[in-house]
Write a protein that holds these residues in place. Structure first.
Motif, PDB file in Angstrom:
ATOM      1  N   ILE A   1       0.870  -1.275   0.102  1.00  9.84           N
ATOM      2  CA  ILE A   1      -0.178  -0.001   0.077  1.00  9.84           C
ATOM      3  C   ILE A   1       0.993   1.109  -0.036  1.00  9.84           C
ATOM      4  N   ALA A   2       1.789   1.304   0.864  1.00 10.73           N
ATOM      5  CA  ALA A   2       2.802   2.403   0.859  1.00 10.73           C
ATOM      6  C   ALA A   2       3.457   2.765  -0.520  1.00 10.73           C
ATOM      7  N   HIS A   3       3.886   1.673  -1.264  1.00 12.22           N
ATOM      8  CA  HIS A   3       4.615   1.552  -2.304  1.00 12.22           C
ATOM      9  C   HIS A   3       3.610   2.204  -3.310  1.00 12.22           C
ATOM     10  N   ASN A   4       2.499   1.699  -3.386  1.00  9.84           N
ATOM     11  CA  ASN A   4       1.365   2.301  -4.468  1.00  9.84           C
ATOM     12  C   ASN A   4       1.165   3.621  -4.116  1.00  9.84           C
ATOM     13  N   GLY A   5       1.127   4.156  -2.969  1.00  8.28           N
ATOM     14  CA  GLY A   5       0.917   5.381  -2.788  1.00  8.28           C
ATOM     15  C   GLY A   5       1.683   6.475  -3.407  1.00  8.28           C
ATOM     16  N   GLU A   6       3.167   6.037  -3.124  1.00  9.90           N
ATOM     17  CA  GLU A   6       4.254   6.954  -3.689  1.00  9.90           C
ATOM     18  C   GLU A   6       4.169   6.922  -5.071  1.00  9.90           C
ATOM     19  N   ARG A   7       3.746   5.694  -5.837  1.00  7.50           N
ATOM     20  CA  ARG A   7       3.694   5.716  -7.179  1.00  7.50           C
ATOM     21  C   ARG A   7       2.489   6.592  -7.658  1.00  7.50           C
ATOM     22  N   PHE A   8       1.303   6.784  -6.921  1.00 13.40           N
ATOM     23  CA  PHE A   8       0.274   7.828  -7.200  1.00 13.40           C
ATOM     24  C   PHE A   8       0.727   9.120  -7.084  1.00 13.40           C
ATOM     25  N   LYS A   9       1.536   9.501  -6.070  1.00 11.30           N
ATOM     26  CA  LYS A   9       1.948  10.980  -5.859  1.00 11.30           C
ATOM     27  C   LYS A   9       2.686  11.518  -7.302  1.00 11.30           C
ATOM     28  N   LYS A  10       3.467  10.615  -7.465  1.00 14.13           N
ATOM     29  CA  LYS A  10       4.492  10.914  -8.678  1.00 14.13           C
ATOM     30  C   LYS A  10       3.430  11.306  -9.968  1.00 14.13           C
ATOM     31  N   GLN A  11       2.555  10.302 -10.052  1.00 10.65           N
ATOM     32  CA  GLN A  11       1.476  10.435 -11.193  1.00 10.65           C
ATOM     33  C   GLN A  11       0.634  11.720 -11.131  1.00 10.65           C
ATOM     34  N   MET A  12       0.281  12.294 -10.150  1.00 12.36           N
ATOM     35  CA  MET A  12      -0.635  13.267  -9.404  1.00 12.36           C
ATOM     36  C   MET A  12       0.196  14.469  -9.643  1.00 12.36           C
ATOM     37  N   GLN A  13       1.444  14.495  -9.483  1.00 13.86           N
ATOM     38  CA  GLN A  13       2.167  15.805  -9.615  1.00 13.86           C
ATOM     39  C   GLN A  13       2.203  16.462 -10.946  1.00 13.86           C
ATOM     40  N   ARG A  14       1.724  15.692 -12.043  1.00 11.93           N
ATOM     41  CA  ARG A  14       1.673  16.429 -13.432  1.00 11.93           C
ATOM     42  C   ARG A  14       0.321  17.350 -13.252  1.00 11.93           C
ATOM     43  N   PHE A  15      -0.391  17.021 -12.136  1.00 14.76           N
ATOM     44  CA  PHE A  15      -1.833  17.908 -12.105  1.00 14.76           C
ATOM     45  C   PHE A  15      -1.746  18.741 -10.835  1.00 14.76           C
ATOM     46  N   ILE A  16      -1.204  18.417  -9.849  1.00  9.97           N
ATOM     47  CA  ILE A  16      -1.436  19.165  -8.720  1.00  9.97           C
ATOM     48  C   ILE A  16      -0.150  19.559  -8.176  1.00  9.97           C
ATOM     49  N   ASP A  17       0.003  20.526  -7.571  1.00 13.31           N
ATOM     50  CA  ASP A  17       1.224  21.287  -7.366  1.00 13.31           C
ATOM     51  C   ASP A  17       1.357  20.835  -5.528  1.00 13.31           C
ATOM     52  N   PHE A  18       2.278  20.107  -5.331  1.00 15.97           N
ATOM     53  CA  PHE A  18       2.368  19.991  -3.804  1.00 15.97           C
ATOM     54  C   PHE A  18       3.157  20.721  -3.001  1.00 15.97           C
ATOM     55  N   SER A  19       3.797  21.703  -3.697  1.00 16.39           N
ATOM     56  CA  SER A  19       4.800  22.510  -3.089  1.00 16.39           C
ATOM     57  C   SER A  19       4.165  23.529  -1.918  1.00 16.39           C
ATOM     58  N   ASP A  20       5.068  23.850  -1.060  1.00 13.93           N
ATOM     59  CA  ASP A  20       4.438  24.909   0.007  1.00 13.93           C
ATOM     60  C   ASP A  20       3.001  24.672   0.523  1.00 13.93           C
ATOM     61  N   ASP A  21       2.698  23.634   0.714  1.00 14.65           N
ATOM     62  CA  ASP A  21       1.437  23.111   1.404  1.00 14.65           C
ATOM     63  C   ASP A  21       0.212  23.488   0.536  1.00 14.65           C
ATOM     64  N   LYS A  22       0.424  23.559  -0.784  1.00 15.61           N
ATOM     65  CA  LYS A  22      -0.602  23.955  -1.737  1.00 15.61           C
ATOM     66  C   LYS A  22      -1.520  22.736  -2.146  1.00 15.61           C
ATOM     67  N   ALA A  23      -0.805  21.498  -1.803  1.00 14.10           N
ATOM     68  CA  ALA A  23      -1.676  20.192  -1.736  1.00 14.10           C
ATOM     69  C   ALA A  23      -0.868  19.440  -0.733  1.00 14.10           C
ATOM     70  N   LEU A  24      -1.782  18.559  -0.194  1.00 15.23           N
ATOM     71  CA  LEU A  24      -1.265  17.541   0.854  1.00 15.23           C
ATOM     72  C   LEU A  24      -1.576  16.196   0.441  1.00 15.23           C
TER      73      LEU A  24
END
Length: 405
Positions: free
Chosen positions: A94-117
């Motif tokens: 589950i942890a591994h899959n979650g990390e993979r998700f975040k990499k794919q989401m970063q094309r859409f979502i800006d996670f810098s400076d707490d703009k997304a969590l």
């Protein structure tokens, strides 16, 4: 235009808990909201695409998304829309899959400076004291009311485990926990999550004495009600290793005419005036809209470079130019010469099974070069290869190249 109006205009919204209040809230304030993602695979698929687009529209309007990975709930399984109980997973997977998700989401979502969590509900669910949880949370849930929820009703005849029956409580608790930790006041999700979203909003009202909101978006279906994103190889994945950018491009290039405008509105950021113009094209001109859809969606998921490669490969193949550099390619060894074509196609993943290959041949849909294959025992002769390369076509538009290493 407020983001709620944008989501309405583009066709996302299915149900809301407090339409007027939500409209005013999103127009005047900056809120934190969340969408949950079930980490049952190591890649997101096209079924998650709508959720990511909603998050992107909301973030662009100044709101903060929380991408909640269901590390705890995945160990129980969501019965919504499922005919059978899900397989249980390990915490490591589950942890591994979650990390993979975040990499794919970063094309859409800006996670810098707490703009997304990004949060994982395993953080609070896996340490719960069960008796205390029942006393604090379970007391607020009516079994009679839960049994009227669609996600439970459709499973009662086949059998619903007590394990899964806990899912609504856990998801409701997620909303409460996110509200307490991050002042998250809205949950969004596919329309099959409506009952769970209502349960969480109600739990916050009972425990915290304040309003929380819910919004569901439409599920991605064709005009005749079938789920989009199913291919002969299975799901349409967002991971290039699972679904190549070329195959991904071709999927959208070949959608039904009736679905083009809806897909342009939901899955691209093109202005709605352009979406309507393209959607109004008829007959052969609708192919212009399909090419635009395929390019824009592939660019979002795989980037400009891969979208251009896929587009060029498709144009070369269908335009008869013969440039196959960017076509999906598999390599085989020289001892493949003389083997059965179906064996090679299955072993290289071009077709999923021999039975599928035989069915394709019976329907007249398999070609080697320009020649239709009529015999399931067709052999790959050396003379079929030109410069160690062979073109195979499935149906009208699905091309693959086989090369000899």
């Amino acid at each position: 235009m407020s983001v709620l109006n944008t989501l309405k205009e583009r066709g996302f919204i299915q149900q809301l808990t407090h339409e007027e209040e939500i409209g005013e809230l999103l127009a005047k304030e900056k809120i934190t909201f969340y969408i949950g993602f079930d980490p049952t695979a190591d890649s997101l698929h096209v079924g998650h695409f709508l959720g990511m687009m909603v998050m992107a529209h909301m973030q662009q309007a100044g709101h903060r998304p929380i991408c909640l990975i269901g590390g705890g709930t995945a160990m129980v399984g969501d019965p919504s829309g499922k005919a059978d109980m899900r397989k249980m997973m390990t915490t490591e997977t589950i942890a591994h899959n979650g990390e993979r998700f975040k990499k794919q989401m970063q094309r859409f979502i800006d996670f810098s400076d707490d703009k997304a969590l990004m949060a994982n509900n395993a953080e609070w669910l896996l340490t719960l004291n069960y008796v205390q949880f029942l006393r604090d949370i379970g007391v607020h849930f009516s079994v009679n009311r839960m049994l009227t929820a669609e996600c439970f009703k459709q499973r009662l005849d086949k059998g619903l485990s007590f394990l899964e029956f806990n899912y609504m409580l856990m998801q409701g608790y997620d909303f409460l926990e996110l509200n307490r930790r991050f002042d998250c006041i809205m949950q969004m999700g596919g329309d099959d999550q409506w009952s769970n979203i209502l349960a969480g909003a109600d739990l916050i009202r009972r425990k915290e004495g304040k309003l929380a909101y819910g919004l569901t978006f439409t599920l991605l279906t064709t005009s005749d009600g079938r789920k989009m994103g199913k291919t002969e190889k299975g799901a349409l994945w967002l991971d290039a290793e699972k679904t190549s950018p070329y195959d991904f491009y071709q999927y959208w290039r070949n959608v039904d005419d009736a679905d083009v405008e809806k897909c342009l509105a939901l899955l691209t950021f093109l202005p709605m005036a352009e979406v309507r113009r393209l959607g109004a094209l008829k007959d052969k001109e609708i192919n212009i809209a399909k090419k635009t859809l395929a390019f824009e969606v592939t660019k979002l998921i795989h980037g400009q470079y891969e979208a251009e490669k896929a587009q060029q490969a498709a144009e070369a193949l269908f335009g008869g130019a013969g440039k196959l550099d960017n076509a999906p390619t598999v390599a085989v060894t020289a001892d493949t010469i003389g083997a059965k074509l179906l064996d090679v196609l299955v072993s290289t993943g071009i077709i999923p099974s021999k039975s599928e290959g035989r069915r394709l041949i019976q329907q007249g849909g398999l070609y080697v070069g320009d020649a239709k294959v009529a015999d399931p025992d067709f052999l790959l002769a050396a003379g079929l290869f030109e410069n160690n390369s062979l073109l195979v076509r499935k149906g009208k538009k699905n091309y693959h190249r086989i090369i000899i290493k």
